[in-house]
Design a protein around this motif. Structure first.
Motif, short mmCIF file in Angstrom:
data_model
loop_
_atom_site.label_atom_id
_atom_site.label_comp_id
_atom_site.label_asym_id
_atom_site.label_seq_id
_atom_site.Cartn_x
_atom_site.Cartn_y
_atom_site.Cartn_z
N UNK A 158 -33.93 -27.14 34.83
CA UNK A 158 -33.15 -26.11 34.13
C UNK A 158 -31.86 -26.73 33.61
N UNK A 204 -28.10 -27.26 35.89
CA UNK A 204 -28.43 -26.11 36.74
C UNK A 204 -29.58 -26.54 37.65
N UNK A 205 -29.45 -26.23 38.92
CA UNK A 205 -30.53 -26.63 39.84
C UNK A 205 -31.69 -25.63 39.74
N UNK A 206 -32.76 -25.92 40.44
CA UNK A 206 -33.89 -25.00 40.40
C UNK A 206 -33.62 -23.70 41.15
N UNK A 207 -32.48 -23.64 41.84
CA UNK A 207 -32.07 -22.38 42.46
C UNK A 207 -31.19 -21.56 41.53
N UNK A 208 -30.91 -22.10 40.36
CA UNK A 208 -30.13 -21.34 39.37
C UNK A 208 -28.63 -21.43 39.58
N UNK A 209 -28.17 -22.43 40.32
CA UNK A 209 -26.72 -22.60 40.50
C UNK A 209 -26.31 -23.91 39.83
N UNK A 210 -24.98 -24.05 39.61
CA UNK A 210 -24.50 -25.28 38.99
C UNK A 210 -24.83 -26.48 39.87
#
Lengths: 752, 164
Positions: A105, A39-45
């Motif tokens: 994350x 998960x990136x720091x933007x909260x997407x896969x």
């Protein structure tokens, strides 16, 4: 420079360009750990990489051709690291001289790997040498070596790569003791099928020979054959029915006996497995394995397996006759057969959805009824009958709609299927009729052909569903074998010692433990208990008190440290010996269906009646038992439902007294009863605890006043210990808990 | 229950990517976690504001409705909620390929496209009474479909096949 962790989890081998980047920029540093987050720091896969060297922690993105450094921290600035569990995900947080940092994350799937990584960072930050991550291997165990897929937590093997053939062989292994029965099933099936194949051919004899007059004289030359042909037909029908019945009887016996053995094996295994297995598997799922999956296995052996064999035999036999009668016609009727097969595949997938939906809604409805009737007292107490009826109406309507939908779909597809099958008959009459008119085939042959054709569709329909049925049955079998093959985590060491009688000394040495090894409940816990000492465990809910008790009972083994009983590590003592000498009285008393006597004697099945009555007397249970019409033979009902909470508790104490344990565990044993009953239970407990090592957890702290020592547990750590008076004088955590309880008690009294 | 006055709250994102909170002039908390109390039925209402301490959470109070925040504050809080509550919402099902009782799902979610494996869909694909579909992958990751009726027709058909 690679560590084991580099390949610890699925797809986690360090990419070449990241490796190049590290070699180029951090050549002099030693790689300790590398993990990819998902998960990136933007909260997407998306993947971000955590790289730990002996000098720093790096976070990199590989989105661009050249790795981009997102964060970098020198160990000189790192004070700690923590893998924080969130909902469905986690984050690795670093505490630095500048404050906390969320650095990467990851989804829950990767929490094990990142917990290890956090541990590595924390150790390096403390200046310790990071060892290989202790549990990297277990992370890699969850990925299939063959296909790379993740293996479900509750399965022992990859479901994708599991060999269904091997599963089938294992089922037959269970049937091996009944080989004679299996042979008889096969023999009678062959005979019955053979008899069935005779009958259409006899109709050809009737038409082409017996009922066919001589072309010149008009005389029926074979009229004398009529009784014999009728007798043959009768005998064939009778033999088919009789032999089929015998075969059904044998295959039923084979199936039930085989599944009895499987069910016995799975049930015995469930009792031998460690408690940790039951933590990882829901009771409902295990019940389903014992009942439904073995039932599915039974269906496979009793119904499906013989049916498949019979279909194959029938298909081969009928096919042979069809070809003998007319190979040209057989080629022709393959067209509607092929269309029927294609149609079948389509309707099974389409109607299957409606069938599943129908069954699913039916089970939801029955679950609702079960729920409401089980809790009928609560429903009535809260006057929620109307709401429950409305809920039922809603689900019942949904079930009704599913049924209507199913019938609507089935009423379209089923006649179509029948029509397709009938088309085969039309083709035979048309093409066969032409062959009759051309004197290439007799009427008898065409009639016999139609007879065989009708028989041909049955195995075709069965075999068309072969894969689906086989998959369902073998998947159920695999789930059953998953339990049978599971290994108990708590097992006796080969050189385990047998201890006849314990003195009752207990020692915890730097014990760390978590039900999920990555979420420790106890941290470096150390304390000792002398023989016959009475110890109270005190702390907030979730502090770890019940976990301490579970470890003393050796329901689990510690992750770190050791527990000693009478100076010996419990892992070196036969666990049956430990459990035999530990008595336990729980807050939620569990009684089995049966009599009061049976429930007390459960602790020692060889106890005499006199010993059971003595135990009941000491537990203050005798006085209420004699007031029951059936005395000790009183049925306690399901889970002891016919007894009050206090009565159940006293039976549990009697059970523990009868066991005569060296170590006694009391887990909130008096918290569910009124004051008068509590007094009786307290008296019973005084009898029980005399001269035994006793460890008690009590909700009401005042009940621990007379205990030799109290251990105050907070967040899995021992924070205080001493007598009641000492701890009250100390005015620490115990004092706060007592004050809080007094305040709550006063609020409760004021509101009465 | 202590309900917080949103006018007194100032959330900030720290340099370390954490959420911090100042409550009026009196108190400041460097590491805050916002927890949805009703993540399915009322995701933007009743948000518990907790301080992270000692490996656990200590609740400071509850915000009744995120709509009460000024836009910038709301966006910041929602961003952190999104980071803390990772249950991707499936918006389209591209493919479900089954093999021996184990299915591979290729899906589009509000967190991007992904592929996951589901074993025994009867056990791991479930419909709640509120009409939300939950899919649990073999690695324990959860996915949800809040309104299955809004899926594209082909995805809906695939879900129908696997849901029941």
């Amino acid at each position: 420079m690679r560590t084991k962790n580099e390949t610890a989890s699925e797809g986690n081998t360090i990419p070449a360009r990241l490796r190049e980047f590290l070699s180029k920029n951090y050549a002099s540093e030693q790689l300790r750990c590398a993990e990819s987050g998902d998960i990136t720091r933007e909260g997407v896969f998306g993947a971000e990489w955590l790289v730990v060297t002996d000098r720093r922690v790096l976070v990199l993105s590989l989105d661009e051709p050249q790795p981009a450094l997102l964060d970098a921290f020198d160990f000189s600035s790192i004070r700690g690291a923590e893998a924080v569990n969130l909902v469905g995900s986690g984050m690795l947080s670093l505490t630095t001289t500048e404050g906390p940092h969320r650095i990467i994350s990851y989804s829950e799937a990767k929490s094990a790997s990142f917990t290890e990584a956090a541990d590595v960072i924390a150790r390096l930050a403390r200046g310790e040498t990071a060892q290989e991550p202790a549990r990297a291997a277990s992370a890699s165990e969850n990925v299939c070596d063959v296909c790379g897929s993740k293996i479900p937590a509750n399965a022992s093997r990859c479901p994708r790569c599991s060999n269904k053939g091997r599963t089938f062989v294992r089922i037959t292994d269970f049937a091996r003791p009944y080989a004679r029965l299996l042979f008889l099933v096969f023999l009678f099936m062959m005979l019955s099928t053979g008899c069935g194949l005779i009958t259409p051919y006899v109709s050809k004899v009737f038409i082409d020979y017996i009922f066919r007059p001589d072309a010149a004289t008009g005389v029926f030359r074979h009229a004398s054959w009529l009784p014999l042909a009728a007798l043959v037909l009768f005998a064939a029908y009778a033999a088919q029915v009789f032999l089929g019945g015998v075969q059904e009887r044998f295959s039923g016996a084979l199936g039930y006996r085989t599944v009895y053995d499987v069910r016995a094996a799975i049930y015995e295994k469930l009792h031998n497995l460690s408690l940790s297995y039951f933590d990882k598997h829901q009771t409902g799922a295990l019940l389903s394995r014992v009942n439904q999956d073995t039932g599915e296995l039974q269906r496979f052996i009793v119904d499906f397996f013989p049916l498949t064999l019979e279909s194959l035999l029938l298909l081969a036999g009928v096919g042979t006759f069809l070809l003998i009668l007319s190979w040209q016609l057989t080629l022709l009727i393959l067209i509607p057969v092929a269309i029927t097969l294609v149609f079948l595949r389509r309707i099974f997938s389409r109607v299957g959805v409606y069938f599943h939906r129908y069954y699913h809604r039916r089970s939801r409805l029955s679950a609702l009824v079960n729920d409401a009737l089980s809790g009928i007292r609560v429903v009535k107490a809260f006057g929620q009958e109307k709401i429950e009826v409305e809920k039922f109406d809603k689900r019942s309507a949904s079930y009704r709609d599913a049924g209507v939908d199913l019938v609507r779909k089935w009423s379209v597809y089923h006649p179509l299927l029948q029509f397709l099958i009938m088309c085969g008959g039309v083709i035979v009459w048309l093409a066969g009729g032409q062959r009759i008119l051309a004197n290439k085939m007799t009427v008898g042959s065409v009639v016999a052909y139609l007879g065989y054709l009708a028989m041909f569709y049955q195995p075709v329909l069965t075999l068309a569903r072969l894969v689906e049925m086989l998959t369902t049955s073998l998947s159920a079998a695999e789930r059953v074998f998953d339990v049978i093959d599971a290994e108990a985590e708590v097992e006796d060491a080969p050189d385990a010692l047998s201890v006849a009688r314990l003195r009752g000394a207990i020692e915890f040495r730097e014990v760390s433990f978590g039900y999920d090894p990555f979420k420790p409940v106890l941290h470096d816990l150390s304390f000792t208990v002398e023989p016959s000492e009475k110890i109270g465990l005190v702390g907030k809910s979730g502090a770890g008190k019940s976990t301490i008790i579970n470890l003393i009972c050796r329901l689990y083994d510690v992750d770190k440290g050791e527990i000693r009983v009478d100076g010996t590590d419990v892992r070196r003592v036969r666990y049956a010996d430990i459990r035999r000498q530990v008595g336990i009285v729980l807050q939620e008393t569990f009684l089995f269906s049966g009599t009061i006597y049976e429930n007390i004697a459960y602790a020692r099945p060889d106890a005499t009646r006199e010993q059971v009555i003595d135990a009941a007397l000491a537990a203050n249970a005798h006085e209420f038992v004699i007031s029951k019409p059936d005395g000790y033979d009183t049925e306690v009902g399901e889970r002891g439902g016919r007894l009050s909470g206090g009565e159940k508790q006293r039976i549990a104490i009697a059970r523990a007294i009868l066991r005569d344990p060296a170590i006694l565990i009391l887990d909130e044993a008096t918290s569910l009863v009124d004051a008068q009953t509590e007094r009786k239970i307290q008296e019973a407990l005084d009898n029980l605890t005399r001269n035994r090592t006793t460890i008690a957890i009590a909700h009401r702290l005042s009940t621990l006043r007379n205990y030799h020592r109290l251990l105050v547990i907070d967040n899995g750590r021992l924070v205080e210990s001493g007598t009641h008076e000492e701890l009250m004088e100390k005015r620490g955590a115990f004092y706060d808990l007592v004050m809080l309880q007094r305040e709550l008690s006063q609020i409760g009294s004021a509101s009465m | 229950m202590k309900y917080l006055d949103v006018s007194q709250l100032v959330f900030r994102q720290t340099a370390g990517g954490m959420l911090s909170l100042d409550v009026g002039q009196d108190a400041a908390y460097p590491d805050i976690s916002c927890v949805q109390l009703f993540p399915l039925s009322h995701p933007l209402r009743y948000v518990s504001v907790c301080e992270r301490c000692g490996g656990g959470l200590r609740e400071l109070g509850v915000v009744r409705d995120c709509a009460d925040f000024a836009q910038q504050q709301r966006e910041l809080v929602l961003r952190h909620i999104r980071l803390s509550y990772f249950v991707p919402e499936i918006t389209d099902i591209l493919r479900i390929s089954g093999r021996r009782g184990t299915d591979t799902w290729d899906v589009e979610t509000d967190r991007g496209n992904t592929t996951f494996t589901v074993q025994d869909h009867k056990e791991n694909v479930s419909l709640t009474d509120q009409g939300v579909v939950f899919v649990v992958a073999v690695d324990k990751c959860r996915y949800k479909i809040s309104r299955p009726g809004l899926l594209p027709p082909r995805a809906r058909a695939l879900l129908d096949k696997n849901l029941l």
